[in-house]
Design an enzyme around this catalytic site. Structure first.
Site, PDB file in Angstrom:
ATOM      1  N   GLU A  46       0.656  18.802   1.592  1.00  0.00           N
ATOM      2  CA  GLU A  46       1.378  19.786   0.776  1.00  0.00           C
ATOM      3  C   GLU A  46       1.432  19.263  -0.646  1.00  0.00           C
ATOM      4  O   GLU A  46       2.074  18.253  -0.921  1.00  0.00           O
ATOM      5  CB  GLU A  46       2.794  19.995   1.301  1.00  0.00           C
ATOM      6  CG  GLU A  46       3.646  20.917   0.430  1.00  0.00           C
ATOM      7  CD  GLU A  46       5.126  20.877   0.782  1.00  0.00           C
ATOM      8  OE1 GLU A  46       5.962  21.072  -0.135  1.00  0.00           O
ATOM      9  OE2 GLU A  46       5.463  20.650   1.962  1.00  0.00           O
ATOM     10  N   ARG A  50       4.702  21.169  -9.069  1.00  0.00           N
ATOM     11  CA  ARG A  50       5.659  20.620 -10.042  1.00  0.00           C
ATOM     12  C   ARG A  50       4.981  20.101 -11.306  1.00  0.00           C
ATOM     13  O   ARG A  50       5.667  19.730 -12.259  1.00  0.00           O
ATOM     14  CB  ARG A  50       6.456  19.477  -9.411  1.00  0.00           C
ATOM     15  CG  ARG A  50       7.243  19.867  -8.185  1.00  0.00           C
ATOM     16  CD  ARG A  50       8.017  18.679  -7.655  1.00  0.00           C
ATOM     17  NE  ARG A  50       8.615  18.951  -6.355  1.00  0.00           N
ATOM     18  CZ  ARG A  50       9.313  18.074  -5.644  1.00  0.00           C
ATOM     19  NH1 ARG A  50       9.509  16.851  -6.137  1.00  0.00           N
ATOM     20  NH2 ARG A  50       9.808  18.393  -4.476  1.00  0.00           N
ATOM     21  N   LYS A 134      11.507  25.822   6.256  1.00  0.00           N
ATOM     22  CA  LYS A 134      11.772  24.486   5.733  1.00  0.00           C
ATOM     23  C   LYS A 134      13.286  24.292   5.674  1.00  0.00           C
ATOM     24  O   LYS A 134      14.039  25.240   5.418  1.00  0.00           O
ATOM     25  CB  LYS A 134      11.168  24.370   4.334  1.00  0.00           C
ATOM     26  CG  LYS A 134      11.424  23.055   3.610  1.00  0.00           C
ATOM     27  CD  LYS A 134      10.705  23.062   2.264  1.00  0.00           C
ATOM     28  CE  LYS A 134      10.933  21.786   1.493  1.00  0.00           C
ATOM     29  NZ  LYS A 134      10.132  21.734   0.249  1.00  0.00           N
TER      30      LYS A 134
END
Length: 221
Positions: A46, A50, A134
């Protein structure tokens, strides 16, 4: 509307027990880190959105490391879901959930894990038709104890907890029936990435793969 478990390849939660969560500042690190994770026995990554290079890093891995399942994390706007799809991402992960974000991620047709941190958020995601999600930030939001506590009253929900989890604390999460995998940022420490120490990444992946085998996942992913 597609569901994560309906998309080709099956449930993301059943793909691996440890999902590497990676932040890259240099696009040239993308392929080496992906290959190191594969060599260590982890066939998924993953990459968080960012940094400015994240989409290019996803594209590079999708093009050059086909043996790994590459996804986009930190999806926080509907537009990012489409951008990640166009870059070659094969799954999506968000830190939280809104109706618009859920709809945008579902529209891509990719598997995805919408973020939750409270019982109300879990129920809202379930009401939208999604059972896999999540749990973030895991340690700050109650950790394994929280997930154990909601397992009986909310049995339909399954989780990938992420945030503050280490190789030592991961087993406490993986022992829970409502946890399919954990997200691990410890697999790609910043200092190792800075000096290009792919052997360290591979070794950390091997340790995580041992946890994977203890959960009964086969090496083919």
């Amino acid at each position: 509307m597609p569901r994560p478990s309906d998309v080709s390849g099956g449930s993301l939660l059943d793909r691996v027990a440890v999902l590497p969560v990676v932040v890259l500042d240099r696009v040239e690190d993308a392929v080496p880190v992906a290959r190191a994770l594969v060599a260590g026995g982890l066939p998924a990554i993953e990459l968080t959105l960012r940094t400015p290079v994240a989409l290019d890093a996803i594209r590079a891995i999708a093009d050059e490391v086909p043996e790994i399942l590459v996804g986009a994390g930190t999806v926080v706007t509907p537009g990012q879901a489409k951008q990640a799809l166009d870059a070659g991402a094969q799954f999506l992960v968000s830190p939280g959930s809104t109706p618009a974000l859920l709809a945008a991620m579902a529209e891509t047709g990719l598997r995805f894990l919408p973020g939750t941190a409270t019982v109300s958020e879990v129920l809202a995601v379930l009401e939208s038709g999604f059972t896999e999600m999540k749990f973030f930030p895991a340690e700050a939001s109650g950790g394994a104890g929280f997930l154990k506590a909601i397992g009986a009253p909310v049995p339909a929900a399954r989780f990938c907890p992420t945030g503050g989890i280490t190789v030592d604390s991961a087993p406490s999460y993986l022992s829970l029936p409502n946890v399919g995998c954990v997200g691990g940022s410890w697999l790609t420490p910043g200092d190792a990435l800075a000096r290009g120490d792919w052997s360290q990444v591979e070794q950390l992946a091997r340790e995580a793969a041992a946890l994977r085998r203890s959960r009964g996942f086969d090496d083919a992913g």
